[in-house]
Design an enzyme around this catalytic site. Structure first.
Site, PDB file in Angstrom:
ATOM      1  N   HIS A   1       0.841  -1.205   0.000  1.00  0.00           N
ATOM      2  CA  HIS A   1       0.000   0.000   0.000  1.00  0.00           C
ATOM      3  C   HIS A   1       0.877   1.256   0.000  1.00  0.00           C
ATOM      4  O   HIS A   1       0.672   2.169  -0.809  1.00  0.00           O
ATOM      5  CB  HIS A   1      -0.908  -0.015   1.238  1.00  0.00           C
ATOM      6  CG  HIS A   1      -1.671   1.257   1.443  1.00  0.00           C
ATOM      7  ND1 HIS A   1      -2.976   1.412   1.025  1.00  0.00           N
ATOM      8  CD2 HIS A   1      -1.320   2.447   2.013  1.00  0.00           C
ATOM      9  CE1 HIS A   1      -3.387   2.633   1.333  1.00  0.00           C
ATOM     10  NE2 HIS A   1      -2.395   3.271   1.934  1.00  0.00           N
ATOM     11  N   GLU A   2       1.866   1.286   0.908  1.00  0.00           N
ATOM     12  CA  GLU A   2       2.692   2.494   1.036  1.00  0.00           C
ATOM     13  C   GLU A   2       3.478   2.763  -0.241  1.00  0.00           C
ATOM     14  O   GLU A   2       3.652   3.915  -0.635  1.00  0.00           O
ATOM     15  CB  GLU A   2       3.643   2.365   2.233  1.00  0.00           C
ATOM     16  CG  GLU A   2       2.948   2.267   3.583  1.00  0.00           C
ATOM     17  CD  GLU A   2       1.957   3.381   3.853  1.00  0.00           C
ATOM     18  OE1 GLU A   2       2.147   4.499   3.338  1.00  0.00           O
ATOM     19  OE2 GLU A   2       0.957   3.119   4.550  1.00  0.00           O
TER      20      GLU A   2
ATOM     21  N   HIS B   1      -5.089   7.872  -1.809  1.00  0.00           N
ATOM     22  CA  HIS B   1      -6.023   6.860  -1.321  1.00  0.00           C
ATOM     23  C   HIS B   1      -7.217   6.701  -2.260  1.00  0.00           C
ATOM     24  O   HIS B   1      -7.640   7.653  -2.914  1.00  0.00           O
ATOM     25  CB  HIS B   1      -6.522   7.236   0.078  1.00  0.00           C
ATOM     26  CG  HIS B   1      -5.501   6.922   1.131  1.00  0.00           C
ATOM     27  ND1 HIS B   1      -5.408   7.620   2.315  1.00  0.00           N
ATOM     28  CD2 HIS B   1      -4.527   5.989   1.170  1.00  0.00           C
ATOM     29  CE1 HIS B   1      -4.426   7.108   3.032  1.00  0.00           C
ATOM     30  NE2 HIS B   1      -3.867   6.129   2.360  1.00  0.00           N
TER      31      HIS B   1
ATOM     32  N   HIS C   1       1.795   4.932  -2.620  1.00  0.00           N
ATOM     33  CA  HIS C   1       2.000   6.374  -2.405  1.00  0.00           C
ATOM     34  C   HIS C   1       3.358   6.798  -2.968  1.00  0.00           C
ATOM     35  O   HIS C   1       3.478   7.853  -3.593  1.00  0.00           O
ATOM     36  CB  HIS C   1       1.961   6.706  -0.913  1.00  0.00           C
ATOM     37  CG  HIS C   1       0.624   6.510  -0.272  1.00  0.00           C
ATOM     38  ND1 HIS C   1      -0.533   6.999  -0.816  1.00  0.00           N
ATOM     39  CD2 HIS C   1       0.266   5.897   0.893  1.00  0.00           C
ATOM     40  CE1 HIS C   1      -1.561   6.683  -0.026  1.00  0.00           C
ATOM     41  NE2 HIS C   1      -1.099   6.017   1.017  1.00  0.00           N
TER      42      HIS C   1
END
Lengths: 493, 92
Positions: A122-123, A132, A126
């Site tokens: 997930h990170e 998100h 970014h």
């Protein structure tokens, strides 16, 4: 999906783990999980990732606790797991994980732990430029969801990453030796499968074993433990090198933030004899005023601390203090801080100072300690460590302190963070520290701040200052003004 | 039907909404009062993002959402760039 800012300009990104044995986990295992997480994105775009051991990597990965200087403090075990910065220079792309979480190298991330693979995947979204997504089940959905070992990127995230970096060239990408992105096949030993013991008959000497279904048949014998699986990014990938011990390059020194040098300070115990100003006590020696050898040029200097104390302005720089009242500079100043305030030791600087409204005590901050003065005399029981105020133990110093005219509350500033202090309970308030960007236009690492007689707040950094607009919570003028000209009456320029 | 029904959002919930970009942060230090509509919209927006029923109240499901493990980055971009009251021009 939502894109944020500009994507990376290049497709061959480098990454580096900068924390050794994070959360007590085996470093090799952590590196393997991080590589797998990056692979989720690599498989679905034209991006490639290579691990290097350098602070110069595009994506620096580290584990931190609580406040760690970037405006996004961690909260211990629980809610906030990690964060990452969108593509860019400096911190851009970096991913930070909360060291206090119960990280597991098991992808499922059961109730007792959080899967590092799932959070890292997930990170890194970014780090590559995705914000998100409100799509439940998407990898960029902000709330934690465990993911499986053979995770496939959901459509929402796939569209996002491919919009920025394009779809992979070929379905055989990475498998075709003619293609530049070719990676040699990875040796993945199978885990030993559990096979229940079959019923044996003792009537004959031979043992009969029931035929196992083909799915559970071991593909090849396991040659080393599962947590030592080779990975294409690891230097010991090739079979002939497999006998070598794993190579973990030594961790380089942490980068040093370019700030004014911190002066470590250990206070002496109260009651020790202070050094006299005159070193000679022979009868022939007469009192000589202290020679101001290292007196800073008041027209060309920054300031350590400034405070309005009993309607007079005290400006501190090095071991000297200037005192200004309505008629200008008071006679005899600049003077050494020690001449005016009776510290139990020689003082070569102060970090911050303010006058407490309730009882007019003067509070000095030097390094990790604070001193409370009644007029010129130190109160008994001081100095005390900053932790006595509720500040974090790893805080090395306070940059500035002030009583804000807007709400008469006390504020402490350090680096990019600030705290509000409750004088009644003698502790910083909950929900602090906060990011200094709340005081818009001021920026991090200020030198000092104080409130003038009319209630106006001034922030100082370097040789300049800003007047602050309390109502609009931003600086009144974007371009800072010269402190020497405005406060010291020096000629312009 | 009552003409006015106030929404109650405690400090912790307000901080959550501010931290993750559902409420502008400018009121943190100056203690600006928030309007009822502003709070209700922020809660609805959070509920929509989290995929739970949009009630506009901090109900049980919202509270559960607020304590779930999550990423530390805001869900919405900085509202200071979107709040028209903060963009209006001031007279000299």
């Amino acid at each position: 999906y939502t894109l944020h800012g500009s994507p990376w300009k290049h497709l061959n990104l480098t990454w580096s783990l900068r924390t050794e044995r994070p959360s007590g986990l085996e470093t090799g295992g952590v590196r393997r999980e991080l590589a797998r997480a990056l692979d989720v994105w690599a498989k679905n775009s034209k991006l490639t990732f290579h691990e290097i051991n350098s602070d110069a990597a595009d994506i620096l990965i580290s584990f931190h606790r609580g406040y760690h200087g970037d405006g996004y403090p961690f909260d211990g075990r629980g809610q906030i797991l990690a964060h990452a910065f969108f593509p860019g220079s400096d911190r851009g792309g970096d991913a930070h994980f909360d060291e206090e979480e119960e990280w597991t190298l098991d992808s499922s991330g059961n109730d007792d732990g959080t899967s590092l693979f799932a959070v890292a995947a997930h990170e890194f979204g970014h780090s590559l430029g995705l914000a998100h997504s409100s799509v439940r089940g998407a990898l960029m959905y902000p709330w934690y969801q465990g993911i499986t070992e053979d995770y496939e990127l959901p459509e929402d995230d796939k569209h996002g990453i491919q919009q920025m970096y394009g779809a992979p060239e070929s379905r055989l990408w990475g498998k075709n030796p003619d293609y530049p992105g070719y990676r040699p096949p990875v040796h993945r030993p199978s885990y030993p499968t559990y096979t229940p013991r079959t019923t044996t008959t003792t009537t004959t000497a031979s043992t009969t074993t029931t035929e196992r279904p083909w799915r559970t048949r071991p593909r090849e014998p396991m040659t080393h433990p599962p947590d030592r699986r080779d990975h294409p990014y690891r230097p010991n990938h090739y079979p002939e090198e497999r006998t070598r011990p794993p190579y973990y390059p030594p961790r380089p020194e942490w980068p040093v933030t370019p700030r004014r040098p911190h002066r470590h300070h250990t206070p002496p115990t109260v009651g020790t004899t202070s050094t006299p100003y005159t070193t000679s006590t022979t009868p022939s020696s007469r009192y000589r005023p202290p020679v101001k050898k290292d007196l800073p040029d008041n027209c060309d200097t920054d300031y350590d601390a400034i405070s309005l104390i009993r309607r007079e302005l005290f400006i501190f720089k090095g071991k000297y203090v200037w005192r200004l009242n309505d008629r200008g500079l008071v006679d005899g100043f600049p003077a050494e801080i020690n001449q005016l305030f009776k510290f139990p030791m020689r003082v070569d600087h102060v970090d911050a100072v303010y006058e407490r409204i309730e009882d007019n005590r003067i509070i000095f901050f030097i390094g990790r300690y604070f001193y409370v003065f009644k007029a010129f005399y130190l109160e008994p029981g001081y100095p005390k460590p900053l932790t006595a105020l509720g500040l974090p133990p790893d805080l090395e110093k306070i940059d500035a302190a002030m009583v804000w005219g807007y709400n008469k509350k006390t504020y402490f500033f350090s680096g990019s963070m600030y705290w509000r202090f409750d004088e009644n309970v003698n502790h910083v308030e909950l929900d602090y520290p906060r990011d200094i960007s709340m005081f818009a236009g001021v920026g991090p690492n200020i030198d000092t701040v104080f409130q003038w007689k009319n209630g106006t707040t001034y922030f100082f950094k370097g040789k300049h200052f800003w007047q602050f607009d309390d109502m609009r919570m931003r600086v009144a003028h974007k371009k800072p003004k010269s402190s020497a000209h405005y406060w010291m009456g020096c000629p312009r320029g | 039907k009552p003409a006015f029904s106030a929404v109650y959002v405690d400090d912790r919930a307000q901080n959550y909404l501010m931290k993750f970009g559902y409420l502008p942060q400018s009121g943190l230090e100056t203690g600006n009062l928030r309007t009822d509509d502003q709070l209700r919209d922020a809660i609805r927006s959070l509920q929509k993002f989290g995929g739970i029923p949009e009630t506009g109240q901090v109900d049980e499901r919202t509270q559960q959402l607020m304590v779930r493990r999550r990423c530390g980055l805001p869900d919405k971009p900085d509202l200071r760039l979107q709040d028209p009251s903060l963009l209006r021009r001031f007279k000299r």
